[in-house]
Design a protein around this motif. Structure first.
Motif, PDB file in Angstrom:
ATOM      1  N   SER A 160       0.832  -1.194   0.000  1.00  0.00           N
ATOM      2  CA  SER A 160       0.000   0.000   0.000  1.00  0.00           C
ATOM      3  C   SER A 160       0.869   1.248   0.000  1.00  0.00           C
ATOM      4  N   ALA A 161       2.192   1.046  -0.271  1.00  0.00           N
ATOM      5  CA  ALA A 161       3.085   2.200  -0.363  1.00  0.00           C
ATOM      6  C   ALA A 161       2.649   3.061  -1.562  1.00  0.00           C
ATOM      7  N   ASP A 162       2.757   4.356  -1.398  1.00  0.00           N
ATOM      8  CA  ASP A 162       2.390   5.264  -2.485  1.00  0.00           C
ATOM      9  C   ASP A 162       3.589   5.401  -3.422  1.00  0.00           C
ATOM     10  N   ILE A 163       3.459   4.846  -4.630  1.00  0.00           N
ATOM     11  CA  ILE A 163       4.623   4.840  -5.516  1.00  0.00           C
ATOM     12  C   ILE A 163       5.000   6.257  -5.987  1.00  0.00           C
ATOM     13  N   ARG A 164       4.102   7.220  -5.807  1.00  0.00           N
ATOM     14  CA  ARG A 164       4.473   8.594  -6.178  1.00  0.00           C
ATOM     15  C   ARG A 164       5.629   9.100  -5.313  1.00  0.00           C
ATOM     16  N   SER A 165       5.690   8.613  -4.057  1.00  0.00           N
ATOM     17  CA  SER A 165       6.754   9.087  -3.161  1.00  0.00           C
ATOM     18  C   SER A 165       8.101   8.432  -3.480  1.00  0.00           C
ATOM     19  N   MET A 166       8.085   7.385  -4.343  1.00  0.00           N
ATOM     20  CA  MET A 166       9.331   6.680  -4.659  1.00  0.00           C
ATOM     21  C   MET A 166      10.152   7.396  -5.732  1.00  0.00           C
ATOM     22  N   TYR A 167       9.498   8.301  -6.454  1.00  0.00           N
ATOM     23  CA  TYR A 167      10.204   9.009  -7.520  1.00  0.00           C
ATOM     24  C   TYR A 167       9.782  10.470  -7.464  1.00  0.00           C
ATOM     25  N   PRO A 168      10.320  11.188  -6.469  1.00  0.00           N
ATOM     26  CA  PRO A 168       9.936  12.587  -6.304  1.00  0.00           C
ATOM     27  C   PRO A 168      10.258  13.382  -7.576  1.00  0.00           C
ATOM     28  N   GLY A 169       9.351  14.208  -7.975  1.00  0.00           N
ATOM     29  CA  GLY A 169       9.593  15.058  -9.134  1.00  0.00           C
ATOM     30  C   GLY A 169       9.170  14.439 -10.453  1.00  0.00           C
ATOM     31  N   TYR A 170       8.779  13.165 -10.444  1.00  0.00           N
ATOM     32  CA  TYR A 170       8.366  12.504 -11.679  1.00  0.00           C
ATOM     33  C   TYR A 170       7.005  13.053 -12.127  1.00  0.00           C
ATOM     34  N   THR A 171       6.908  13.380 -13.404  1.00  0.00           N
ATOM     35  CA  THR A 171       5.656  13.985 -13.868  1.00  0.00           C
ATOM     36  C   THR A 171       4.999  13.189 -14.996  1.00  0.00           C
ATOM     37  N   GLY A 172       5.570  12.025 -15.342  1.00  0.00           N
ATOM     38  CA  GLY A 172       5.007  11.237 -16.449  1.00  0.00           C
ATOM     39  C   GLY A 172       3.838  10.373 -16.013  1.00  0.00           C
ATOM     40  N   THR A 173       3.484   9.421 -16.846  1.00  0.00           N
ATOM     41  CA  THR A 173       2.360   8.529 -16.537  1.00  0.00           C
ATOM     42  C   THR A 173       2.840   7.335 -15.710  1.00  0.00           C
ATOM     43  N   TYR A 174       1.898   6.684 -15.059  1.00  0.00           N
ATOM     44  CA  TYR A 174       2.204   5.496 -14.256  1.00  0.00           C
ATOM     45  C   TYR A 174       1.740   4.240 -14.992  1.00  0.00           C
ATOM     46  N   PRO A 175       2.397   3.121 -14.717  1.00  0.00           N
ATOM     47  CA  PRO A 175       2.089   1.893 -15.466  1.00  0.00           C
ATOM     48  C   PRO A 175       0.703   1.333 -15.157  1.00  0.00           C
ATOM     49  N   LYS A 176       0.197   0.562 -16.108  1.00  0.00           N
ATOM     50  CA  LYS A 176      -1.024  -0.191 -15.848  1.00  0.00           C
ATOM     51  C   LYS A 176      -0.681  -1.389 -14.962  1.00  0.00           C
ATOM     52  N   LEU A 177      -1.618  -1.783 -14.134  1.00  0.00           N
ATOM     53  CA  LEU A 177      -1.316  -2.823 -13.154  1.00  0.00           C
ATOM     54  C   LEU A 177      -2.447  -3.846 -13.033  1.00  0.00           C
ATOM     55  N   GLN A 178      -2.050  -5.099 -13.042  1.00  0.00           N
ATOM     56  CA  GLN A 178      -2.953  -6.198 -12.705  1.00  0.00           C
ATOM     57  C   GLN A 178      -2.396  -6.873 -11.458  1.00  0.00           C
ATOM     58  N   LEU A 179      -3.256  -7.090 -10.475  1.00  0.00           N
ATOM     59  CA  LEU A 179      -2.839  -7.723  -9.219  1.00  0.00           C
ATOM     60  C   LEU A 179      -3.610  -9.022  -9.017  1.00  0.00           C
ATOM     61  N   TYR A 180      -2.878 -10.125  -8.852  1.00  0.00           N
ATOM     62  CA  TYR A 180      -3.500 -11.420  -8.545  1.00  0.00           C
ATOM     63  C   TYR A 180      -3.286 -11.753  -7.070  1.00  0.00           C
ATOM     64  N   LEU A 181      -4.335 -12.245  -6.403  1.00  0.00           N
ATOM     65  CA  LEU A 181      -4.154 -12.765  -5.047  1.00  0.00           C
ATOM     66  C   LEU A 181      -5.115 -13.937  -4.828  1.00  0.00           C
ATOM     67  N   GLY A 182      -4.618 -14.972  -4.166  1.00  0.00           N
ATOM     68  CA  GLY A 182      -5.439 -16.152  -3.883  1.00  0.00           C
ATOM     69  C   GLY A 182      -6.167 -16.018  -2.551  1.00  0.00           C
ATOM     70  N   SER A 183      -7.392 -16.527  -2.491  1.00  0.00           N
ATOM     71  CA  SER A 183      -8.180 -16.405  -1.254  1.00  0.00           C
ATOM     72  C   SER A 183      -7.565 -17.212  -0.113  1.00  0.00           C
ATOM     73  N   GLN A 184      -6.737 -18.210  -0.438  1.00  0.00           N
ATOM     74  CA  GLN A 184      -6.116 -19.045   0.602  1.00  0.00           C
ATOM     75  C   GLN A 184      -4.677 -18.636   0.879  1.00  0.00           C
ATOM     76  N   ASP A 185      -4.296 -17.446   0.443  1.00  0.00           N
ATOM     77  CA  ASP A 185      -2.909 -17.001   0.627  1.00  0.00           C
ATOM     78  C   ASP A 185      -2.718 -16.489   2.051  1.00  0.00           C
ATOM     79  N   THR A 186      -2.057 -17.302   2.885  1.00  0.00           N
ATOM     80  CA  THR A 186      -1.857 -16.896   4.279  1.00  0.00           C
ATOM     81  C   THR A 186      -0.546 -16.132   4.452  1.00  0.00           C
ATOM     82  N   ILE A 187       0.282 -16.095   3.398  1.00  0.00           N
ATOM     83  CA  ILE A 187       1.551 -15.363   3.483  1.00  0.00           C
ATOM     84  C   ILE A 187       1.297 -13.860   3.306  1.00  0.00           C
TER      85      ILE A 187
END
Ligand SMILES: *[C@@H]1O[C@H](CO)[C@@H](O)[C@H](O)[C@H]1NC(C)=O
Length: 258
Positions: A160-187
């Motif tokens: 849940s880190a805000d990736i905007r804070s990882m590259y201060p001063g960046y003004t371009g676009t951000y990547p498209k993202l697909q996130l997979y997670l399993g309902s039984q993922d205890t890790i």
């Protein structure tokens, strides 16, 4: 007679071996690259350049799991076979520690001297060496290099880190993202699903209410939450850690398959 039979069998085997050896010898293999540039975190670089590499190819960076390695990632994911089909290049970084440093301030800052910088330099090296298409550089993590990676697919991780804070001063676009997670993922834990999507919705300018909820997509028992054209969460019901790579669907998300 016995001798002749043995001789014939031997010659047959010899020819058989030779005829197999010729195509095998020129087939692409997983190869280590040691001179890819600055490597502050000491990450190893392995690359797969398919026989049928495209002119101006795409690049996919495929990260192994916490206790994995490059060879295992190469063998257990469909990307090398898909690379032969679509002509892109695959980079398999390898962490000598097994697990990735995804949380230190070095890795969470653009050119901050962590593992993410070593990996970004691998992608930059491959881009210039193979004159890659800069719009088709993708990875399986989301990080401090929105200028380099145009799309990500995260399997069974969350942040849940805000990736905007990882590259201060960046003004371009951000990547498209697909996130997979399993309902039984205890890790990772199920709460990472919506918190990661919420963090990205904010970056991409979406609200957290899905525009669409599509059942049994991309496969049976998976549900796709569409938060916007550049953001999808895929909830894998009944699946543990990690969710198996959905190669054909990845090809669509990254635009290799039409
Ligand atoms: C995520 O949020 C959606 C609503 O947007 C909800 O239906 C779903 O149950 C949540 N999933 C998890 C794992 O909390």
């Amino acid at each position: 007679m016995r001798f002749l039979t043995v001789l014939i069998v031997f010659i047959f085997h010899l020819f058989h071996t030779l005829s197999l050896a010729v195509p095998l010898a020129k087939r692409a293999t997983l190869t280590q690259v040691t001179n890819f540039g600055s490597n502050p975190a000491g990450i190893r670089m392995y690359i797969y350049v398919p026989d049928a590499v495209a002119s101006s190819p795409g690049i996919v960076v495929s990260l192994h799991g916490a206790s994995g390695n490059a060879q295992q990632q190469f063998q257990s994911t469909p990307y090398a076979a898909l690379a032969e089909q679509y002509g892109f290049i695959v980079i398999y970084p390898e962490s000598p520690q097994g697990a990735w440093d995804a949380t230190s301030s070095k890795s969470l800052l653009h050119d901050g001297g962590g593992a993410s910088q070593s990996i970004a330099n691998m992608a930059r090296y491959a881009s210039s060496t193979y004159q890659a298409n800069a719009n088709q550089v993708f990875n399986t993590m989301a990080d401090a290099y929105p200028d380099l990676f145009k799309g990500a697919i995260i399997y069974s991780a969350g942040s849940s880190a805000d990736i905007r804070s990882m590259y201060p001063g960046y003004t371009g676009t951000y990547p498209k993202l697909q996130l997979y997670l399993g309902s039984q993922d205890t890790i990772i834990g199920s709460s990472a699903f919506n918190s990661t999507l919420a963090a990205w919705a904010s970056v991409l300018g979406y609200d957290t209410t899905p525009d669409q909820v599509v059942g049994n997509t991309p496969v049976q028992d998976y549900t796709t939450y569409v938060l916007g054209s550049k953001l999808q969460g895929i909830w894998a019901e009944g699946v543990g850690h990690p969710v198996p790579t959905q190669g054909d669907n990845d090809m669509k998300w990254w635009g290799f398959a039409k």
